[in-house]
Design a protein around this motif. Structure first.
Motif, PDB file in Angstrom:
ATOM      1  N   SER A  26       0.826  -1.199   0.000  1.00 53.47           N
ATOM      2  CA  SER A  26       0.000   0.000   0.000  1.00 53.47           C
ATOM      3  C   SER A  26       0.855   1.241   0.000  1.00 53.47           C
ATOM      4  CB  SER A  26      -0.918   0.013   1.215  1.00 53.47           C
ATOM      5  OG  SER A  26      -0.155  -0.149   2.390  1.00 53.47           O
ATOM      6  N   HIS A 166       0.731   4.101  -4.332  1.00 56.09           N
ATOM      7  CA  HIS A 166       0.985   2.859  -3.626  1.00 56.09           C
ATOM      8  C   HIS A 166       2.395   2.400  -3.927  1.00 56.09           C
ATOM      9  CE1 HIS A 166      -3.053   2.670  -2.277  1.00 56.09           C
ATOM     10  NE2 HIS A 166      -3.511   2.808  -3.482  1.00 56.09           N
ATOM     11  N   PHE A 249      -2.770  -4.774   0.932  1.00 55.67           N
ATOM     12  CA  PHE A 249      -2.899  -3.812   2.029  1.00 55.67           C
ATOM     13  C   PHE A 249      -2.761  -4.435   3.398  1.00 55.67           C
ATOM     14  CE2 PHE A 249      -3.768  -0.544  -0.887  1.00 55.67           C
ATOM     15  CZ  PHE A 249      -4.394  -1.155  -1.950  1.00 55.67           C
ATOM     16  N   TYR A 411     -10.746  -4.042   7.087  1.00 56.68           N
ATOM     17  CA  TYR A 411      -9.854  -2.879   6.922  1.00 56.68           C
ATOM     18  C   TYR A 411     -10.036  -1.942   8.102  1.00 56.68           C
ATOM     19  CZ  TYR A 411      -7.828   1.023   4.093  1.00 56.68           C
ATOM     20  OH  TYR A 411      -7.078   2.054   3.585  1.00 56.68           O
ATOM     21  N   THR A 733      -0.500  -5.539  -6.982  1.00 53.56           N
ATOM     22  CA  THR A 733      -1.142  -4.409  -6.341  1.00 53.56           C
ATOM     23  C   THR A 733      -0.984  -3.270  -7.326  1.00 53.56           C
ATOM     24  OG1 THR A 733      -0.725  -5.145  -4.090  1.00 53.56           O
ATOM     25  CG2 THR A 733      -1.092  -2.810  -4.402  1.00 53.56           C
TER      26      THR A 733
END
Lengths: 890, 275
Positions: A26, A166, A249, A411, A733
């Motif tokens: 992330s 990111h 993440f 999250y 990602t």
């Protein structure tokens, strides 16, 4: 499902050194996915999950425990990283690593702006010309001289910093924004403001209903993990994929939660065009829906609830504003079109009877809406409409009541630890500002959440800003900015008297506009504009936007630096702090992103200004003690053990779940909106944009508008009859990790074409493939007016008819820059239009395309016409190679 | 220390590929002689995650199954190997191809009924899963694949462990027809069988039909019943592959399907109008 914590540890077999690394992606200050990296003779042998109980008695963690129906969910004592975190050595050792500084062969810094030919800048060749090796000294000198020249000629705001995004989790050697440490002390810069990518709909929409939120999503969200388990009958996972997107993440904790829901009898309904990886194994019901048509289904649900009187009328009366307008619109009193299930079914592809059944089932149950970002739901044209309708739906069923939440699955809402307590997720970092290291540590990381540049351009508008020389926009898009910022008009450039100027230089770190954001083709084209006299890129790998730079600085990976990573975000079994000692020496001549900036700073006499005189070790220790982690484990012990775990707060259950207080007493606990209530109708929006038909004061179905025309009802659908959806990649990602040989071998990783090239998969249903003569393994061209992208077909039942799916982020490999890409960078053909006229988000899912099989004849034709594209060094295992773009040494 | 077994609960396998990939992390570029030499960068799958898509839109599920060397007690590969000590079974049950003794004759590669032995052209060696014996010997309690598994679906046990015994009693092996002959040491739980499913609806009212009775009759005469749920859906999940007759009844009306053949695939009957 109890964690099986009897299993003993893994060991550093064969290693002479073991270090720890947070291998989430992330980026920056928020670490995740702690791993142990075993090294022997300076080479990485293996990467394995960190076992938190390897150095500490787990009793000291005060492990949490959640029980329901006689079943228990407990933390594991090991981290559960994604496979590409565990394969991360392949990133450090990638054949595509930039080994030394590079200069574009036909770019001469002595050339006049706009000059072509020998001795010129030849900006028209960016993306085509190769590179030649130069020394760090030469590179830093050229960059320093360009900065001086640009500052003198145009002023400091003529340099655009692309310093956000990111990336790897590093605190000191921040992967983004280190250039601001220099430029901020030389008069400022133009900031590319990151748009809240993946949050678009909620940021540009939901905020206008419930206030700022967490980048527009429900806030507070404390303890909703436990609350959903205790009180929800059903979770509707709308759009996102909690088995995939968490990988970058947090890792795979969410997977365990989804299995636990099934164990305790919580139903899971997945509404998405594709059978995504979570739906594939957890769905009790999959409701396929055409990409970006969620608003139609939502309106029909509301219609059923209104006409059958099955919503919480009392709550609506006491907690919301403007329901009467919603009701009038839904019943057809406003436009003569009642939003019936029949109306909706034609738009969204869900059968009438299923729509009714869903609405009724929902009304009978206690339902939470789950996401892991939005998949196809919150990233398309007009995404603020379904995102707002989602809040209306939750509001109509008593949002905040036990079991009724919007959940970004795991999250947020996990049991809190003793450090972060009740603070929001920035909280402990704020403690750093009180220390001498605060500015140095936090400034590089500001680029992602904050709009702080003297002159700003939203990330989604860079190409327009270059092409037109000016743009206007409402709201900068900064994650942390208040909702009201969206009503404020900004211009680029700012007035001349304030130092405003067009940009003439770009300094970019780890860029990926071509493949991860809107209209990649236009962006790359804009970067060829002669007014952009100099582009500097710093990045570990030679790929994507970097191939348009004039000067390239080789930066290194987290495996090659000393750093520290607070893994303090929720979403894993435990939060921890990881001391990240260097695993291996830097590859080639690479330096850290921070060191790269220091090299330039030195040439400008600004080294002390950039470093503030702090050493790397001071900054690492300063982070640890500044964030008060030493109250958990003292520095010396942390240094020895290389990590510590933040104990679970003994009173973690005390935090009211989500918007419980607002539900219980809205007057005493108002939302951060002008009225304190859920503003289904937003007076602020109406005042700010009275003529905006794309984002009206109440959420609506938008068939088409001045910004987008991407429905199957469009005239364009004759030529482009399929709707494309695009999600976060399973094996990446965003743009990271596309070159790992082992993930490319997975079934859905890449598809091998008849030419041996590994193509990005394009999912399609047999009913789409058969009429087009397409079978699994065929090379296909996915195209619209904007260009074409080649992919490998995966024909199966994991996607509904009428739709194709290509995830964003594959590395671009242009046959024809910038209109024909072989690498599968689907965003090359994404619409240029933003979320809507006044909402500067990207719209990169839910748009019209056609697909056609690529024959051997067609491929041979391209090979004849564009031989240079096919003779670049390429190996299917990892894709494009560094050497492909390097000119032989002179 | 007892002999090792793998017990893999497919019902908890989320298809992340960590097992397949960390096996590569351990064995590509790393030399663990005398247990194993490096495998090539790509192309070998000492542990291979297999996938199966079941059903048709919108009644679709995916099932994953890690496939690896079964470390058979009567391994055909061991019987085929002509070189003394080149292919042997350890005291802990793991079957190892000795990279120092293997002559590259490929007999085992061709013979393995599970297809889990690979040939390394560059090293002229047959190669396969070692159960990470080199790690176990150093004190690991489980191989890389189990260590990386986020849901604990894949585990290595000592077969004497009462927990393992209880699971083995419920488990099945891959290619059960080979079980008594080769005696594999890898057990699977919850490998899905077949399903027959559909949605019952009233095409006139455009409503799903809830609470309809669904009766499934197998070829052997056994009968299963269920009711359509709040979405009008019925699922007969976990049925043996075979041929079935189905009857759906509601409010005096009924619909029948004969000869539904699930021998090879699951059957989704789609949206079924009941008039």
């Amino acid at each position: 499902m109890a964690g099986d914590n009897k299993r003993p540890q893994s060991k550093p077999t064969g290693a002479d050194k073991t270090v720890l690394k947070a291998l989430g992606l992330s980026g920056g200050i928020f670490g995740a996915c702690p791993c142990a990296v075993d090294v022997k003779d300076g080479k990485i042998i293996r990467i394995r999950p960190l076992h938190w109980d390897s150095e500490y008695d787990p009793k000291t963690f005060n492990p949490w425990k959640i029980t329901k129906n006689g079943k228990t969910l407990e933390p594991l004592y090991k981290a559960v990283p994604a496979p590409w975190s565990l394969a991360y050595k392949k990133r450090a050792y990638s054949p595509n690593r930039i080994k030394y500084p590079l200069k574009r062969v036909d770019w001469d810094p002595n050339g006049a702006p706009g000059s072509v030919g020998p001795g010129g800048r030849n900006t028209q060749n960016r993306g085509k010309s190769k590179y030649v090796r130069i020394s760090w000294d030469e590179a830093a000198t050229i960059i320093a001289n360009e900065i001086k020249r640009i500052h003198k000629e145009y002023g400091p705001l003529a340099i655009l910093v692309q310093g956000d995004g990111h990336g790897e989790c590093k605190m000191v050697h921040a992967p983004h924004g280190c250039s601001t440490l220099l430029l901020d002390k030389m008069g400022g810069f133009t900031q590319q403001v990151r748009n809240p990518d993946s949050w678009e709909g909620w940021y540009w929409g939901s905020r206008h209903i419930w206030g700022k939120g967490l980048v527009g999503m429900m806030n507070p969200a404390d303890n909703i993990v436990n609350d959903v388990i205790q009180h929800s009958d059903m979770v509707v996972v709308w759009g996102g994929d909690p088995e995939t997107t968490p990988w970058g993440f947090r890792g795979q904790f969410a997977s365990r939660l989804l299995y636990f829901w099934t164990e305790v009898g919580i139903k899971q309904v997945y509404i998405c065009p594709d059978l995504n990886y979570a739906a594939a194994i957890h769905a009790d019901k999959w409701i396929p829906i055409l990409p970006n048509t969620d608003a139609a289904l939502q309106l029909a649900i509301i219609y059923i609830w209104i006409t059958e009187d099955t919503y919480d009328k009392e709550y609506v009366a006491t907690h919301t504003v403007g329901f009467d307008k919603i009701k009038a619109y839904v019943l057809g009193e406003e436009d003569g079109i009642p939003k019936t299930p029949k109306w909706a079914s034609e738009k969204c592809g869900v059968p009438v009877w299923t729509i009714k059944a869903l609405a009724r089932d929902w009304a009978k149950k206690t339902v939470t809406i789950g996401h892991y970002f939005g998949g196809g739901m919150a990233r398309g044209p007009y995404s603020h409409e379904p995102a707002r309708l989602e809040v209306v739906i939750l509001g109509m069923q008593g949002l905040g009541k036990p079991g009724v939440h919007q959940a970004q699955i795991a999250y947020t809402g996990m049991p809190k630890n003793v450090i972060t307590g009740g603070a929001d997720h920035m909280g402990p970092f704020a403690n750093l500002t009180a220390t001498p290291y605060g500015e140095r540590l936090l400034k590089p990381h500001r680029g992602t959440p904050t709009a702080w540049g003297k002159q700003m351009i939203p990330k989604t508008m860079i190409e327009e800003a270059i092409k037109k020389g000016k743009v206007e926009f409402w709201g900068t898009g900064g994650h942390e900015e208040p909702t009201a910022d969206q009503y404020k008009k900004y211009t680029y450039p700012i007035p001349k008297e304030e130092g405003g100027t067009e940009i003439h230089m770009m300094w970019t770190d780890t860029p990926c506009r071509v493949t991860c954001w809107n209209c990649g083709s236009d962006v790359m084209e804009a970067m060829r504009d002669p007014k952009i006299e100099c582009i500097v890129a710093q990045h570990p790998w030679l790929e994507n936007d970097v191939l348009s730079a004039d000067i390239i600085l080789p930066t290194n990976t987290t495996l090659e630096v000393n750093d520290i990573s607070p893994c303090i975000r929720e979403g894993d079994s435990f939060q921890s702090v990881i001391l990240m000692n260097r695993a291996i020496e830097p590859i080639g001549e690479s330096r850290s992103d921070y060191e790269a900036v220091c090299a330039v700073a030195e040439k400008l006499g600004m080294l002390e200004a950039v470093t503030d005189g702090f050493s790397e070790q001071e900054l690492i220790r300063g982070t640890y003690e500044g964030m008060k982690f030493d109250t958990v484990v003292p520095w010396e012990e942390f240094k020895e053990k290389q990590y510590c775990v933040l104990p679970v707060a003994p009173d973690w259950e005390k935090y009211p779940a989500g918007l419980y207080n607002f539900w219980k007493d809205p007057e005493a606990n108002p939302l951060p909106t002008p009225t304190g209530k859920l503003e289904f109708w937003s007076e602020s929006l109406e005042k700010a944009f009275p003529d905006d038909e794309e984002r009206p004061p109440i959420p609506k179905w938008i068939e088409k508008g001045i910004t987008h025309d991407e429905r199957i009802s469009s005239k364009r659908a004759k030529a482009y009859p399929l709707l494309l959806m695009s999600n976060h990649g399973r094996w990446r990602t965003h743009a990271q990790c596309d070159d790992i040989p082992w993930t490319r071998e997975a079934l859905t990783g890449k598809v091998r074409g008849f030419d041996g090239y590994l193509y990005e998969p394009c999912w399609m249903h047999p009913s789409v493939a058969e009429p087009r003569g397409i079978k699994t393994g065929d090379i296909v061209k996915v195209y619209n007016e904007r260009g074409a992208v080649l992919c490998g077909a995966l024909v199966w039942e994991r996607i509904m008819p009428g739709v194709v799916s290509v995830d964003h982020g594959a590395r671009a490999d242009f046959i024809i820059p910038y209109t024909l890409d072989r690498g599968g960078a689907i965003n090359v053909i994404a619409p240029e239009g933003l979320t809507s006229r006044h909402a500067a988000g990207q719209a990169t899912s839910g748009y019209l395309v056609e697909v056609e099989k690529v024959t051997m004849g067609q491929m041979e034709e391209w090979m004849r016409q564009y031989p240079e594209a096919f003779t670049r060094e390429y190996d299917p295992a990892s894709g494009l190679r560094f050497n492909a773009w390097i000119e032989e040494e002179r | 220390m007892g002999k090792k077994v793998f017990i893999i609960d497919v019902g908890k396998c989320n298809g992340c590929y960590c097992c397949q990939i960390v096996c590569k992390d351990e064995h590509v570029g790393n030399d663990w002689t005398p247990i194993a030499k490096p495998q090539p960068e790509v192309g070998q799958f000492w542990l291979e995650l297999t996938e199966r898509v079941r059903g048709t839109v919108p009644k679709v599920k995916v099932s994953y199954r890690p496939h690896l060397c079964m470390h058979c007690d009567d391994a055909p590969c061991m019987a085929a190997c002509k070189v003394e000590g080149a292919l042997y079974k350890r005291g802990d049950g793991l079957v190892i191809i000795d990279p120092l003794k293997c002559t590259g004759c490929k007999a085992c590669v061709d013979l393995c009924p599970y297809g889990v032995i690979y040939f390394n052209e560059d090293l002229n060696l047959a190669q396969k899963c070692t159960g990470c014996a080199h790690l176990l010997d150093d004190g690991w309690s489980e191989p890389r694949c189990a260590d990386a598994c986020p849901t604990l679906a894949l585990k290595m046990y000592d077969e004497d462990d009462p927990e393992a015994q209880a699971l083995i009693a419920k488990a099945q092996v891959w290619m059960p027809e080979l079980k008594d002959k080769v005696k594999p040491r890898v057990y699977y739980l919850n490998i899905p069988k077949r399903f027959i499913a559909g949605t019952l609806y009233d095409p006139v009212e455009e409503e799903v039909i809830i609470g309809a009775k669904a009766t499934l009759k197998a070829a052997d005469g056994s009968v299963l019943t269920t009711e359509t749920d709040s979405y009008g859906d019925f699922w007969f999940e976990g049925i043996e592959p075979g041929v079935y007759d189905l009857e759906l009844t509601y409010g005096g009306k009924s619909k029948s399907f004969a000869g539904l053949d699930t021998t090879e695939v699951e059957i989704n009957l789609g949206d079924i109008p009941l008039t």
